[in-house]
Scaffold this motif. Sequence first.
Motif, short mmCIF file in Angstrom:
data_model
loop_
_atom_site.label_atom_id
_atom_site.label_comp_id
_atom_site.label_asym_id
_atom_site.label_seq_id
_atom_site.Cartn_x
_atom_site.Cartn_y
_atom_site.Cartn_z
N THR A 176 11.38 3.04 -2.93
CA THR A 176 9.73 3.23 -2.60
C THR A 176 8.68 3.60 -3.87
OG1 THR A 176 9.94 3.11 -0.38
CG2 THR A 176 7.55 3.67 -0.89
N THR A 177 9.01 5.29 -3.37
CA THR A 177 8.83 6.30 -4.49
C THR A 177 8.66 5.60 -6.05
OG1 THR A 177 9.33 8.17 -3.51
CG2 THR A 177 8.51 8.65 -5.70
N ALA A 178 9.24 5.23 -6.97
CA ALA A 178 9.44 4.11 -7.94
C ALA A 178 8.08 3.02 -7.75
CB ALA A 178 10.73 4.36 -8.53
N TYR A 179 8.00 2.19 -6.90
CA TYR A 179 7.36 0.90 -7.05
C TYR A 179 5.97 1.83 -7.00
CZ TYR A 179 11.32 -1.55 -5.12
OH TYR A 179 12.45 -2.04 -5.12
N ASN A 180 5.78 2.94 -5.87
CA ASN A 180 4.08 3.10 -5.69
C ASN A 180 3.73 4.58 -7.20
OD1 ASN A 180 3.85 1.93 -3.41
ND2 ASN A 180 4.70 4.35 -2.11
N GLN A 181 4.69 4.82 -8.08
CA GLN A 181 3.98 5.57 -9.14
C GLN A 181 3.77 4.04 -10.36
OE1 GLN A 181 7.62 7.55 -10.06
NE2 GLN A 181 7.28 9.67 -9.18
N THR A 182 4.74 3.34 -9.52
CA THR A 182 3.97 2.51 -10.74
C THR A 182 2.63 1.75 -10.59
OG1 THR A 182 6.10 1.51 -11.69
CG2 THR A 182 4.66 -0.28 -11.44
N ILE A 183 3.02 1.03 -9.40
CA ILE A 183 1.08 0.76 -9.21
C ILE A 183 0.08 1.83 -9.41
CG2 ILE A 183 -0.39 0.58 -6.71
CD1 ILE A 183 2.68 -0.38 -5.01
N ILE B 205 2.59 0.46 -0.87
CA ILE B 205 3.83 0.97 -0.04
C ILE B 205 3.74 1.34 0.80
CG2 ILE B 205 6.51 -0.31 0.39
CD1 ILE B 205 6.29 -1.19 -2.66
N PRO B 206 3.96 1.26 1.81
CA PRO B 206 4.10 2.07 3.15
C PRO B 206 5.40 2.44 2.91
CG PRO B 206 2.91 0.14 3.65
CD PRO B 206 3.03 -0.11 2.42
N ASP B 207 5.60 3.79 3.51
CA ASP B 207 7.32 4.08 3.98
C ASP B 207 7.83 3.13 5.35
OD1 ASP B 207 9.45 5.42 5.00
OD2 ASP B 207 8.12 7.20 5.47
N VAL B 208 8.72 2.68 4.86
CA VAL B 208 8.84 1.48 5.78
C VAL B 208 9.41 2.03 6.84
CG1 VAL B 208 9.12 -0.80 4.34
CG2 VAL B 208 10.88 1.31 4.53
N THR B 209 10.41 3.74 6.39
CA THR B 209 11.33 3.73 8.07
C THR B 209 10.30 3.92 9.34
OG1 THR B 209 11.45 5.84 7.05
CG2 THR B 209 13.11 3.43 6.03
N SER B 210 8.41 4.56 8.83
CA SER B 210 7.95 5.21 9.90
C SER B 210 7.25 4.04 11.21
CB SER B 210 7.16 5.81 9.06
OG SER B 210 5.72 5.11 8.80
N ILE B 211 7.77 3.06 10.66
CA ILE B 211 7.36 1.55 11.64
C ILE B 211 7.77 1.45 12.56
CG2 ILE B 211 6.13 0.30 9.57
CD1 ILE B 211 8.75 -1.19 10.08
N PHE C 47 -6.14 1.26 -3.12
CA PHE C 47 -6.24 1.97 -1.67
C PHE C 47 -4.11 2.11 -1.31
CE2 PHE C 47 -4.71 -0.24 2.38
CZ PHE C 47 -4.92 1.06 3.25
N ASP C 48 -4.04 4.08 -1.03
CA ASP C 48 -2.88 4.04 -1.06
C ASP C 48 -2.41 3.40 0.48
OD1 ASP C 48 -0.91 6.35 -0.72
OD2 ASP C 48 -1.92 7.62 -0.89
N ALA C 49 -1.94 2.73 0.77
CA ALA C 49 -1.49 2.47 1.88
C ALA C 49 -0.96 3.38 2.68
CB ALA C 49 -1.26 0.96 2.18
N PHE C 50 -0.10 3.95 1.65
CA PHE C 50 1.43 4.51 2.04
C PHE C 50 1.19 6.18 2.79
CE2 PHE C 50 4.07 8.35 1.94
CZ PHE C 50 5.53 7.99 2.09
N SER C 51 -0.35 6.77 2.14
CA SER C 51 -0.78 7.54 3.49
C SER C 51 -1.32 7.38 4.39
CB SER C 51 -1.86 8.87 1.95
OG SER C 51 -0.72 10.00 0.97
#
Length: 500
Positions: free
Chosen positions: A404-411, A263-269, A423-427
Amino acid sequence: MKKYLALLAFMGLFAVSCSDDDSIPDNGGNPEPPIDFTSGSADFSTYVALGNSLTAGYSDAALFVDGQTSSFPNMLAGSFAEVGGGAFTTPFMADNLGGMTLGGVPIAGNRLFLDFSSGSPTPRPVDGQGTTEITNTLAGPFNNMGVPGAKSYHLLAPGYGNVAGVQAGLANPYFARFASSPSATVLGDAVAQNPTFFTLWIGNNDVLGFATSGGSGVDQTGNLDPSTYGGNDITDPNVFASVYNQILQALTANGAEGVVANIPDVTSIPFFTTVPHNPIPLDPATTDLLNGAYAAYNGGLAQLQALGFISAEELARRTITFSAGPGNAVVILDEDLTDLTAFNPALINMRQATADDLLVFTSQTIIGTLANPNDPTSINGVAVPLADRWVLTPEEQELISTATTAYNQTIEALAQQYNLAFFDAFSYLENLASQGVPLSDGSVVTAQYAVGGGFSLDGVHLTPRGNALAANEFIRAIESRYGAVLPKIDPLAFKGLYIN
């Protein structure tokens, strides 16, 4: 603000018009050797894509045919076809307007475009009534199972596509168009196709609604019953982990391979980075008037600070002052400030915004307008503080970041557990926002509103060009995991902005 958007739009149109006429680079008469494409150990014969609006091809605040055609799964399917991939079907909307009706009554608006009629380019919906009637259900199955608005747990929810539940807000109108039955689940309809390969990009909406509503929802961490959640709430990380595991268990049960994205950082959009915190210009007379009006508020704060009810830091944060000229910060309400109304009802939780606050994109429709049409002094964001829904404060941003950090650790952990591509969409999208992605013609795709070419006019969803870049990142992850060699997508073949 209008001049600012006009400049952005003009630059964006210039970039798009130039890139639509790209010439083929001269390679000096030496043709590139042919590439032997291969699927590696993957089997793309039946590819199914699960996700939300990012998967569906949603763009410019709507789902419409051209956007669906330019979805990243459709691009991937074209690449997969070169190495044995099968047909890829999509539940297309009825037109390119994007609106929807239920029993003839509009329930969703049309897509946005830049309107130049006023001389100041402004995003507005295209004219006309969309002809997509959700009771006209489509016969599937469909390979693109992206459902705009879906949260992680919605993929497992029976009846999420029940037309009868749409009006009551209990079902999703997009899924209602192509669900196999009123009681079907998104995951069930996907698994019924016995996919050999899948993409899964889900979870953005588990925090996005909270973010775009300015933090108006509730952080449901600790609540394991998603049936009690509101639409703008943050999903509990344990609920997310359980749901995500169930999704992967079902998808891989018959040996399917796949790729997942975090999951991307939604606050950067652009939805959160376009409207500045300090857009207010003031003349000297208005400045003096405002500072005089806020003198009693500032004095009351100072008295309570002297008595020890708030700290000196909070006093400084809450003191409101204006200066003549441009660059004055808007006044906002902040629920995380100390409640002082028991001492004085006038000492409400307001302060001026700082660079750490994120004003939502839609706040530009309220800043500078009158809260009371009969009172010319009731200017929103100046004399009247902006409500919580217009601003994402640092405390609210932290809630989003933690989830978001928790979700991404799970994924990532489950991708490793199920031996899937990742795919590291966050980075990747963080890099798009901070540095941009260069293209072969020398242009750079960025996350800047209307200019960058990466995000559409709703400030949230990718453009066709942004989808092409994402598709290539999915391809690279697939190649790395499965030893495939796949055709890449040319971003320059896709629009960086719809302009009509």
